[in-house]
Design a protein around this motif. Sequence first.
Motif, mmCIF file in Angstrom:
data_model
loop_
_atom_site.group_PDB
_atom_site.id
_atom_site.type_symbol
_atom_site.label_atom_id
_atom_site.label_comp_id
_atom_site.label_asym_id
_atom_site.label_seq_id
_atom_site.Cartn_x
_atom_site.Cartn_y
_atom_site.Cartn_z
ATOM 1 N N ALA A 155 -23.938 -9.891 20.607
ATOM 2 C CA ALA A 155 -24.861 -8.906 21.185
ATOM 3 C C ALA A 155 -24.092 -7.695 21.696
ATOM 4 N N GLU A 156 -22.957 -7.927 22.295
ATOM 5 C CA GLU A 156 -22.133 -6.830 22.803
ATOM 6 C C GLU A 156 -21.626 -5.942 21.672
ATOM 7 N N GLN A 157 -21.233 -6.565 20.550
ATOM 8 C CA GLN A 157 -20.768 -5.787 19.400
ATOM 9 C C GLN A 157 -21.889 -4.923 18.828
ATOM 10 N N VAL A 158 -23.069 -5.486 18.691
ATOM 11 C CA VAL A 158 -24.208 -4.728 18.172
ATOM 12 C C VAL A 158 -24.556 -3.600 19.138
ATOM 13 N N ALA A 159 -24.545 -3.911 20.447
ATOM 14 C CA ALA A 159 -24.847 -2.890 21.453
ATOM 15 C C ALA A 159 -23.833 -1.752 21.397
ATOM 16 N N ALA A 160 -22.569 -2.069 21.182
ATOM 17 C CA ALA A 160 -21.531 -1.040 21.096
ATOM 18 C C ALA A 160 -21.755 -0.147 19.866
ATOM 19 N N LEU A 161 -22.130 -0.763 18.759
ATOM 20 C CA LEU A 161 -22.409 0.026 17.548
ATOM 21 C C LEU A 161 -23.611 0.952 17.775
ATOM 22 N N LEU A 162 -24.640 0.436 18.415
ATOM 23 C CA LEU A 162 -25.816 1.264 18.704
ATOM 24 C C LEU A 162 -25.465 2.396 19.672
ATOM 25 N N SER A 163 -24.616 2.116 20.654
ATOM 26 C CA SER A 163 -24.184 3.154 21.592
ATOM 27 C C SER A 163 -23.396 4.246 20.876
ATOM 28 N N ARG A 164 -22.542 3.854 19.939
ATOM 29 C CA ARG A 164 -21.786 4.849 19.171
ATOM 30 C C ARG A 164 -22.729 5.691 18.305
ATOM 31 N N ALA A 165 -23.742 5.044 17.718
ATOM 32 C CA ALA A 165 -24.721 5.788 16.917
ATOM 33 C C ALA A 165 -25.482 6.779 17.799
ATOM 34 N N SER A 166 -25.850 6.342 19.000
ATOM 35 C CA SER A 166 -26.540 7.240 19.938
ATOM 36 C C SER A 166 -25.654 8.418 20.304
ATOM 37 N N LEU A 168 -23.301 9.721 18.505
ATOM 38 C CA LEU A 168 -23.226 10.592 17.328
ATOM 39 C C LEU A 168 -24.461 11.489 17.245
ATOM 40 N N ILE A 169 -25.641 10.907 17.455
ATOM 41 C CA ILE A 169 -26.890 11.679 17.425
ATOM 42 C C ILE A 169 -26.892 12.732 18.523
ATOM 43 N N ASN A 170 -26.342 12.396 19.672
ATOM 44 C CA ASN A 170 -26.305 13.314 20.813
ATOM 45 C C ASN A 170 -25.157 14.308 20.734
ATOM 46 N N GLY A 171 -24.443 14.323 19.596
ATOM 47 C CA GLY A 171 -23.374 15.296 19.388
ATOM 48 C C GLY A 171 -22.076 14.968 20.089
ATOM 49 N N GLN A 172 -21.915 13.727 20.500
ATOM 50 C CA GLN A 172 -20.693 13.337 21.196
ATOM 51 C C GLN A 172 -19.673 12.701 20.267
ATOM 52 N N GLY A 173 -20.083 12.398 19.051
ATOM 53 C CA GLY A 173 -19.161 11.855 18.053
ATOM 54 C C GLY A 173 -18.461 10.595 18.507
ATOM 55 N N ASP A 174 -17.267 10.372 17.957
ATOM 56 C CA ASP A 174 -16.501 9.166 18.276
ATOM 57 C C ASP A 174 -15.754 9.285 19.587
ATOM 58 N N ASN A 175 -15.796 10.463 20.231
ATOM 59 C CA ASN A 175 -15.078 10.649 21.483
ATOM 60 C C ASN A 175 -15.801 10.053 22.681
ATOM 61 N N ALA A 176 -17.072 9.674 22.488
ATOM 62 C CA ALA A 176 -17.853 9.151 23.614
ATOM 63 C C ALA A 176 -17.363 7.768 23.982
ATOM 64 N N PRO A 177 -17.200 7.517 25.271
ATOM 65 C CA PRO A 177 -16.796 6.181 25.685
ATOM 66 C C PRO A 177 -17.933 5.191 25.447
ATOM 67 N N SER A 178 -17.593 4.009 25.001
ATOM 68 C CA SER A 178 -18.582 2.971 24.787
ATOM 69 C C SER A 178 -18.830 2.230 26.096
ATOM 70 N N PRO A 179 -20.079 2.054 26.497
ATOM 71 C CA PRO A 179 -20.348 1.324 27.733
ATOM 72 C C PRO A 179 -20.113 -0.169 27.577
ATOM 73 N N PHE A 180 -19.925 -0.641 26.340
ATOM 74 C CA PHE A 180 -19.735 -2.057 26.088
ATOM 75 C C PHE A 180 -18.374 -2.293 25.463
ATOM 76 N N SER A 181 -17.754 -3.354 25.823
ATOM 77 C CA SER A 181 -16.478 -3.720 25.226
ATOM 78 C C SER A 181 -16.743 -4.448 23.912
ATOM 79 N N THR A 182 -16.008 -4.084 22.879
ATOM 80 C CA THR A 182 -16.169 -4.766 21.593
ATOM 81 C C THR A 182 -15.157 -5.875 21.438
ATOM 82 N N THR A 183 -14.299 -6.061 22.438
ATOM 83 C CA THR A 183 -13.314 -7.131 22.374
ATOM 84 C C THR A 183 -13.817 -8.311 23.184
#
Length: 186
Positions: A155-166, A168-183
């Motif tokens: 669930a955390e991995q999926v949430a992190a992917l969705l946060s990264r997609a959000s 990207l849509i908001n113009g923050q690209g890959d530089n945005a910090p993820s609120p969820f740890s994928t490790t």
Amino acid sequence: MGRSPSSRSRTDDAAVPRRNGQPRVLSRGDLRLLVLALIGEQPRHGYELMQHISTMFMQAYTPSAGTMYPLLASFEQAGWVASEEVDGRRVFRITAAGEFELKVQRSQVRLAQRRAFDRAREITKASLPAPLAAALREFKRALVHHHGRWADGEAEQVAALLSRASALINGQGDNAPSPFSTTQPD
């Protein structure tokens, strides 16, 4: 034999609200209820009300000044709002009569807010690019088939992917910090 627009019944208009052949964004009377409810929350000026409605519809619909100000004038005539000049802007505040009207119309206000929310969702969905709409359908299907069986960290991995997609849509690209740890924790 077809019916002319003037021969349509009110129930026909309510079922398929149309304006110039296009579906109406709001049903009859909804803008009136939404605006009165917004003024009931706090005093507001006309432009602010137009922006609130626009935000409600993700900028797909913004009431015009030619719609908003006559509506506010009718509220003043009915005694539902009073206005005063504040910092060069006319600010409208609810009166006791307006609060009473909101109380009487409470269920209608809630229905108008619900219709506005649903219509905003429809507008947003209709304007999605085809690849994104297809990907969202695929994601929803995957959630249904997954049926809540989540492995540790999944669930955390999926949430992190969705946060990264959000991001990207908001113009923050890959530089945005993820609120969820994928490790996974040690």
